[in-house]
Design a protein around this motif. Structure first.
Motif, PDB file in Angstrom:
ATOM      1  N   ARG A   1     -40.366   7.754  22.895  1.00 34.67           N
ATOM      2  CA  ARG A   1     -41.543   8.551  22.537  1.00 34.67           C
ATOM      3  C   ARG A   1     -41.162   9.944  22.048  1.00 34.67           C
ATOM      4  N   TYR A   2     -39.994  10.408  22.469  1.00 34.67           N
ATOM      5  CA  TYR A   2     -39.539  11.758  22.125  1.00 34.67           C
ATOM      6  C   TYR A   2     -38.445  11.752  21.055  1.00 34.67           C
ATOM      7  N   GLY A   3     -38.263  10.596  20.399  1.00 30.87           N
ATOM      8  CA  GLY A   3     -37.267  10.492  19.335  1.00 30.87           C
ATOM      9  C   GLY A   3     -35.843  10.422  19.833  1.00 30.87           C
ATOM     10  N   LEU A   4     -35.669   9.965  21.060  1.00 30.84           N
ATOM     11  CA  LEU A   4     -34.355   9.917  21.697  1.00 30.84           C
ATOM     12  C   LEU A   4     -33.941   8.490  21.988  1.00 30.84           C
ATOM     13  N   GLY A   5     -32.642   8.248  21.942  1.00 29.91           N
ATOM     14  CA  GLY A   5     -32.105   6.943  22.272  1.00 29.91           C
ATOM     15  C   GLY A   5     -30.893   7.072  23.168  1.00 29.91           C
ATOM     16  N   LEU A   6     -30.393   5.914  23.608  1.00 36.67           N
ATOM     17  CA  LEU A   6     -29.291   5.895  24.551  1.00 36.67           C
ATOM     18  C   LEU A   6     -28.454   4.636  24.359  1.00 36.67           C
ATOM     19  N   THR A   7     -27.143   4.833  24.305  1.00 35.23           N
ATOM     20  CA  THR A   7     -26.198   3.724  24.254  1.00 35.23           C
ATOM     21  C   THR A   7     -24.929   4.162  24.965  1.00 35.23           C
ATOM     22  N   SER A   8     -23.934   3.293  24.975  1.00 38.95           N
ATOM     23  CA  SER A   8     -22.628   3.618  25.563  1.00 38.95           C
ATOM     24  C   SER A   8     -21.537   3.290  24.562  1.00 38.95           C
ATOM     25  N   ALA A   9     -20.464   4.071  24.589  1.00 41.53           N
ATOM     26  CA  ALA A   9     -19.319   3.800  23.720  1.00 41.53           C
ATOM     27  C   ALA A   9     -18.673   2.474  24.111  1.00 41.53           C
ATOM     28  N   VAL A  10     -18.504   2.262  25.408  1.00 41.30           N
ATOM     29  CA  VAL A  10     -17.926   1.023  25.947  1.00 41.30           C
ATOM     30  C   VAL A  10     -18.986   0.402  26.848  1.00 41.30           C
ATOM     31  N   SER A  11     -19.236  -0.879  26.691  1.00 42.27           N
ATOM     32  CA  SER A  11     -20.318  -1.507  27.455  1.00 42.27           C
ATOM     33  C   SER A  11     -19.907  -1.947  28.854  1.00 42.27           C
ATOM     34  N   ARG A  12     -18.608  -1.983  29.140  1.00 32.67           N
ATOM     35  CA  ARG A  12     -18.123  -2.469  30.442  1.00 32.67           C
ATOM     36  C   ARG A  12     -18.356  -1.435  31.542  1.00 32.67           C
ATOM     37  N   PRO A  13     -19.109  -1.797  32.585  1.00 34.63           N
ATOM     38  CA  PRO A  13     -19.329  -0.876  33.701  1.00 34.63           C
ATOM     39  C   PRO A  13     -18.060  -0.663  34.520  1.00 34.63           C
ATOM     40  N   THR A  14     -17.889   0.562  35.000  1.00 32.02           N
ATOM     41  CA  THR A  14     -16.771   0.906  35.885  1.00 32.02           C
ATOM     42  C   THR A  14     -17.287   1.865  36.952  1.00 32.02           C
ATOM     43  N   LYS A  15     -16.522   2.009  38.025  1.00 32.99           N
ATOM     44  CA  LYS A  15     -16.871   2.964  39.070  1.00 32.99           C
ATOM     45  C   LYS A  15     -16.793   4.381  38.524  1.00 32.99           C
ATOM     46  N   SER A  16     -15.766   4.628  37.697  1.00 36.44           N
ATOM     47  CA  SER A  16     -15.581   5.945  37.090  1.00 36.44           C
ATOM     48  C   SER A  16     -15.101   5.749  35.661  1.00 36.44           C
ATOM     49  N   ALA A  17     -15.549   6.616  34.757  1.00 30.00           N
ATOM     50  CA  ALA A  17     -15.107   6.529  33.356  1.00 30.00           C
ATOM     51  C   ALA A  17     -13.616   6.765  33.229  1.00 30.00           C
ATOM     52  N   SER A  18     -13.005   7.366  34.237  1.00 31.25           N
ATOM     53  CA  SER A  18     -11.550   7.589  34.191  1.00 31.25           C
ATOM     54  C   SER A  18     -10.769   6.270  34.202  1.00 31.25           C
ATOM     55  N   GLU A  19     -11.429   5.171  34.537  1.00 33.42           N
ATOM     56  CA  GLU A  19     -10.788   3.856  34.503  1.00 33.42           C
ATOM     57  C   GLU A  19     -10.591   3.359  33.072  1.00 33.42           C
ATOM     58  N   LEU A  20     -11.299   3.960  32.119  1.00 37.57           N
ATOM     59  CA  LEU A  20     -11.174   3.549  30.721  1.00 37.57           C
ATOM     60  C   LEU A  20      -9.966   4.208  30.076  1.00 37.57           C
ATOM     61  N   LYS A  21      -9.369   3.522  29.141  1.00 37.27           N
ATOM     62  CA  LYS A  21      -8.216   4.029  28.387  1.00 37.27           C
ATOM     63  C   LYS A  21      -8.630   4.204  26.927  1.00 37.27           C
ATOM     64  N   ASN A  22      -7.822   4.931  26.168  1.00 36.29           N
ATOM     65  CA  ASN A  22      -8.123   5.161  24.753  1.00 36.29           C
ATOM     66  C   ASN A  22      -8.385   3.860  24.012  1.00 36.29           C
ATOM     67  N   HIS A  23      -7.598   2.836  24.290  1.00 35.42           N
ATOM     68  CA  HIS A  23      -7.774   1.564  23.568  1.00 35.42           C
ATOM     69  C   HIS A  23      -9.139   0.930  23.856  1.00 35.42           C
ATOM     70  N   ASP A  24      -9.730   1.194  25.017  1.00 38.80           N
ATOM     71  CA  ASP A  24     -11.070   0.671  25.299  1.00 38.80           C
ATOM     72  C   ASP A  24     -12.086   1.253  24.313  1.00 38.80           C
ATOM     73  N   TYR A  25     -11.979   2.563  24.069  1.00 38.84           N
ATOM     74  CA  TYR A  25     -12.887   3.220  23.114  1.00 38.84           C
ATOM     75  C   TYR A  25     -12.613   2.768  21.686  1.00 38.84           C
ATOM     76  N   VAL A  26     -11.340   2.686  21.318  1.00 40.47           N
ATOM     77  CA  VAL A  26     -10.967   2.272  19.959  1.00 40.47           C
ATOM     78  C   VAL A  26     -11.439   0.839  19.696  1.00 40.47           C
ATOM     79  N   ASN A  27     -11.250  -0.044  20.674  1.00 41.55           N
ATOM     80  CA  ASN A  27     -11.685  -1.436  20.513  1.00 41.55           C
ATOM     81  C   ASN A  27     -13.208  -1.558  20.426  1.00 41.55           C
ATOM     82  N   ALA A  28     -13.926  -0.654  21.086  1.00 41.43           N
ATOM     83  CA  ALA A  28     -15.390  -0.698  21.076  1.00 41.43           C
ATOM     84  C   ALA A  28     -15.992   0.006  19.863  1.00 41.43           C
ATOM     85  N   ALA A  29     -15.203   0.792  19.155  1.00 42.66           N
ATOM     86  CA  ALA A  29     -15.714   1.612  18.047  1.00 42.66           C
ATOM     87  C   ALA A  29     -16.408   0.810  16.938  1.00 42.66           C
ATOM     88  N   PRO A  30     -15.875  -0.339  16.502  1.00 40.97           N
ATOM     89  CA  PRO A  30     -16.574  -1.064  15.425  1.00 40.97           C
ATOM     90  C   PRO A  30     -17.999  -1.491  15.806  1.00 40.97           C
TER      91      PRO A  30
END
Length: 168
Positions: free
Chosen positions: A65-94
Motif C-alpha cells: 500500500r505504501y509502494g514498498l516491497g521485500l525480498t531476500s538476496a539468498v532464500s535459504r534460512p539460517t540462524k545468522s546471516a554470518s553463515e552465508l558465504k560470498n558464493h551463496d550471494y553470487v549463486n543467488a544473484a541471477p
C-alpha cells in the motif's frame, strides 16, 4: 515464495524493494519476514517515514500500500546471516536480478553490505546510494536492522533509512 514458506512482498513498479540478506530461521518458523522481536525493521520503516504506523510482521503485505516491497538476496534460512558465504550471494544473484527486472522497482535497498559487495564484486561498499545499478534500478545499501547488528542503534539506523525515504 521464498524457501521456508516466507512470502516475498512484490508487485510491479514499487518505489523501493528492501532486500534482506536471507530469512532468519525464526522468520521461516513464524511464516513472516522480520518476525523476531529483536529485529528493528518494522520500527525503522515507521520511524523513517515509510509507513504511517508501525506494522507488525504479520501485516507485511501492507507494505504494498505504501509502494514498498521485500525480498531476500539468498532464500535459504539460517540462524545468522554470518553463515552465508560470498558464493551463496553470487549463486543467488541471477534469480534476484531476474526478479528485480521483472518487477522493476525504482530502487533496490540491500539491508547490509554483504550481499551487494559479493554480487558487485566490490571489496569496499559505502552506506547509502550506490554509483551503479543492479538489474536496471538504483541501488542503496542500508544497515541491517537485525538486533545482532550492534554497530547501529535505532537512531542511527533510522537516519540511514530516512536518507532513502527523502530521496524518493
Amino acid at each position: 515464495m521464498q524457501a521456508g514458506g516466507l512470502a516475498e512482498i512484490l508487485a510491479p513498479c514499487l518505489s523501493v524493494v528492501f532486500c534482506g540478506l536471507n530469512p532468519a530461521l525464526s522468520a521461516a518458523r513464524d511464516g513472516h519476514n522480520f518476525s523476531n522481536r529483536s529485529n528493528r525493521f518494522w520500527r525503522v520503516l515507521h520511524l523513517a517515514g515509510f509507513t504511517p504506523r508501525l506494522l507488525r510482521a504479520d501485516e507485511e503485505r501492507e507494505m504494498l500500500r505504501y509502494g514498498l516491497g521485500l525480498t531476500s538476496a539468498v532464500s535459504r534460512p539460517t540462524k545468522s546471516a554470518s553463515e552465508l558465504k560470498n558464493h551463496d550471494y553470487v549463486n543467488a544473484a541471477p534469480a534476484l536480478e531476474s526478479k528485480i527486472r521483472n518487477f522493476a522497482p525504482a530502487n533496490l535497498a540491500f539491508l547490509g553490505k554483504a550481499a551487494y559487495a559479493a554480487i558487485s564484486l566490490r571489496t569496499h561498499v559505502e552506506w547509502g546510494r550506490q554509483p551503479d545499478e543492479f538489474a536496471g534500478v538504483s541501488i542503496w545499501v542500508l544497515p541491517n536492522p537485525s538486533g545482532l547488528n550492534r554497530a547501529f542503534n535505532l537512531a542511527r539506523l533510522t537516519e540511514h533509512y530516512r536518507e532513502l525515504k527523502l530521496a524518493l
